[in-house]
Design an enzyme around this catalytic site. Structure first.
Site: not given
Ligand code: ADP
Ligand code: MG
Length: 619
Positions: A24, A87, A187, A211
């Site tokens: 992850d 990211k 994800e 999330d």
């Protein structure tokens, strides 16, 4: 026969593991997991404390790279050389960041172009891919420590909304870290797998994955049918997360103590201390009703009720996004079978309650919300390893397919392991003024330079209208059908001229040959990426030199002698560097030329607008 490889760091011969790891790669934190004795396990740090590794890269004075917890400590003392949230930059051009430039405490190069961003650390330039690779290397080392074997294969997760470029960038980062990335997984799909949803073939379900991480919020609505996960819709806020909860708390305490914001700005350690205490308090309030502590002799406290009042508007915003996602999916909440909670911030009781209330059901929160994505990635990895025979695997293409672009670079259009049938289109343009023909050369393989890949065929698109370089819009479509037959179509959109060829891609390449190509690509990853970076810098530099020449030609009337000669001088330096092999030197020269000519270009633009206005009557 067990495979062996040499651990370069320790200089030891190590066994190469069969384990495929699940990663992850998060904005705030990253994790690595693998299947141990049948169950997924997230690997903890050396001290055995936490499975989270802060996604932070720090460059020391001697340019040595450190990552994770120790790098995080440098955020306050040396922010310019400490890179977080990389990211957010994956697969992005500077223009994509507009409005959020202040978010980053380090230097991102604004070259005023569409090309991908670079980060400057002292006199070196790094791509987000290189920085992400450092985080991946850290995770790889962590799991190798535990297994006492080298690992070379991984599954990496990305947000469901990541586009092709961002996914490709993530793949490249893996490659650069010495990992063969077998698959990129969404994800929310991984999180569902961790809960065992979608692991039975006959299942037909609709899932909402909520999330809430440190700095981002994502809601994804998935449909599972015959073991295939389909993303029905995604929504969210890329600048909303648990860090905003911390900020609300800090504001409250400033009021409580009478401390001034300016004091925080001046005293870095005070500001850091209050930030850390706010995060501690927030976490404690997830389990207790009250928190108290002290900052520089000031007493601070807060109750859960007060905290909930502070963050309620933020939580409500996430629910608005959930509503939009449901609308886009064309579904009402009663059609959702399960709601899966992901991200550290879903531990906040108010978040759980609000989400449960909105979807009208108990949410799935039994697994650690920090680990759930990594655990699911490990499960997916195990399925790919063939250890989980009861799960149907989709047909995938074993090697990447792409075309040759300027400088002999391989531009991947269909990445390896893509589900087939698949259709992907991408736009290209010409690189020379007046260009009438375009050669489309199709390759298969994982290396960055086409000369190392296998050529499948080529054709020429003729009859492109002669225009300045960069103007024609040429769309190239790859259609790979279920039998592995590739059809490639090229079309110039302005004129409509088009050409199509059929290429048999999967045949005539043996298993051994395929394994060899994959192996080569891993072995050469580091060199390949360096060459790619150099070629890209050269391409970009050549474009900039061309524009500088054009600019001087068209605007000499409004430029001073000195400006002209300085521009010519800087362009000359860049020309010289382009012939060398130092990509950082090219980047420095490019930035110097850009910095000098940008204000001149703005002046020329103002002039042009002013003279256009002169000709018009304003009523
Ligand atoms: P990302 O996906 O962005 O990498 P994470 O899922 O790791 O982020 O979430 C990190 C966030 O979760 C941080 O803001 C952290 O403060 C928050 N968090 C972690 N534990 C708790 C807790 N017990 N209560 C509230 N928030 C928490
Ligand atoms: Mg996350």
């Amino acid at each position: 026969m067990a495979k062996l490889s040499i651990d370069l760091k320790e200089g030891k011969l190590k066994k190469e593991s069969d384990v495929i790891i699940g990663i992850d790669l998060g904005t705030t934190n990253s994790l690595v997991a693998f299947i141990k004795d049948g169950d997924p396990l997230a690997v903890k740090d050396e001290k055995g404390k936490s499975s989270l590794m802060p996604s932070i890269v720090h460059f020391q004075e001697d340019n040595k790279v450190i990552v994770g917890e120790i790098a995080k400590q440098k955020l306050v003392t040396d922010p310019g050389n400490t890179i977080y949230s990389v990211k957010r930059l994956m697969g992005k051009a500077f223009n994509d960041l507009s409005g959020h430039e202040d978010y980053f405490g380090y230097t991102i190069i604004d070259d005023d172009t569409e090309s991908l961003v670079k980060i400057r650390v002292r006199d070196s330039f790094f791509s987000p891919i290189e920085l992400s690779a450092e985080i991946l290397k850290g995770l790889k080392a962590r799991v190798e420590q535990v297994l006492d074997e080298t690992v070379t294969k991984a599954v990496i997760t990305v947000p469901a909304y990541f586009n092709d470029t961002q996914r490709q960038a993530t793949r490249d980062a893996g490659k650069l870290a010495g990992l063969d990335v077998l698959r990129i997984v969404n994800e929310p799909t991984a999180a569902s797998l961790a809960y065992g949803i979608g692991r039975k073939e006959e299942e037909d379900k609709t899932i909402a994955v909520y999330d809430l991480g440190g700095g981002t919020f994502d809601i994804s609505i998935l449909s599972i049918h015959d073991g295939i996960f389909e993303v029905l819709s995604t929504n969210g806020d890329t600048y909303l997360g648990g860090d905003d909860f911390d900020r609300k708390l800090i504001d409250y305490w400033l009021e409580q103590t009478g401390l001034k914001r300016s004091e925080l700005i001046e005293q870095k350690d005070l500001s850091q201390a209050i930030r850390l205490l706010a995060e501690d308090a927030k976490k404690q309030l997830s389990f207790e009703e009250h928190f108290s502590g002290s900052i520089n002799g000031h007493e601070v406290s807060i109750t859960r009720t007060k905290f909930e009042e502070l963050i309620k508007p933020l939580v409500d915003t996430t629910i608005d996004r959930c509503k939009s996602a449901m609308q886009d999916a064309g579904l009402t909440v009663d059609k959702v079978d399960h709601v899966v909670m992901v991200g550290g911030s879903t531990r906040v009781p108010l978040v759980k309650e609000t989400v449960s209330a909105f979807f009208g059901q108990q949410v799935y929160d039994k697994l650690d919300p920090d680990e759930v994505v990594a655990l699911g990635a490990a499960i997916q990895a195990d399925i790919l390893a063939g250890n989980n025979k009861d799960i149907l695997l989709l047909d995938v293409t074993p090697l990447s397919l792409g075309i040759e672009t300027v400088g002999g670079l391989m531009d991947v259009i269909i990445p390896r392991n893509s589900k087939i049938p698949v259709r992907v289109g991408r736009q290209y343009t010409t690189s020379i003024d007046g260009q009438k023909n375009l050669k489309v050369a199709v390759y298969q393989g994982e290396r960055d330079l086409v000369e190392h890949n296998r050529k499948l065929g080529e054709f020429i698109l003729r009859g492109i209208p002669p225009l300045a370089a960069g103007l024609p819009k040429i769309e190239i479509h790859f259609l790979l059908d279920a039998d592995g037959i590739l059809r490639v179509k090229a079309k110039e959109l302005r004129s409509g001229v088009e050409q199509e060829v059929e290429i048999r891609s999967q045949y005539g390449i043996s298993e051994e040959e395929m394994a060899k190509m994959l192996l080569e690509s891993i072995k050469n990853a580091e060199g390949d990426v360096a060459i790619r970076a150099l070629l890209e810098a050269r391409n970009e530099a050549n474009n900039i030199i061309l524009s500088a020449d054009r600019f001087l030609e068209q605007n000499h009337a409004i430029l001073s002698e000195e400006e002209i000669s300085k521009t010519i001088g800087l362009a000359g330096i860049l020309r010289e560097k382009v012939n060398g092999t130092d990509k950082d030197a090219i980047n420095v020269a490019m930035q110097n030329l850009n910095d000098f000519t940008n204000p001149l270009a703005h002046r020329a633009m103002d002039k042009a607008i002013a003279s256009a206005m002169k000709g018009k009557k304003i009523e």
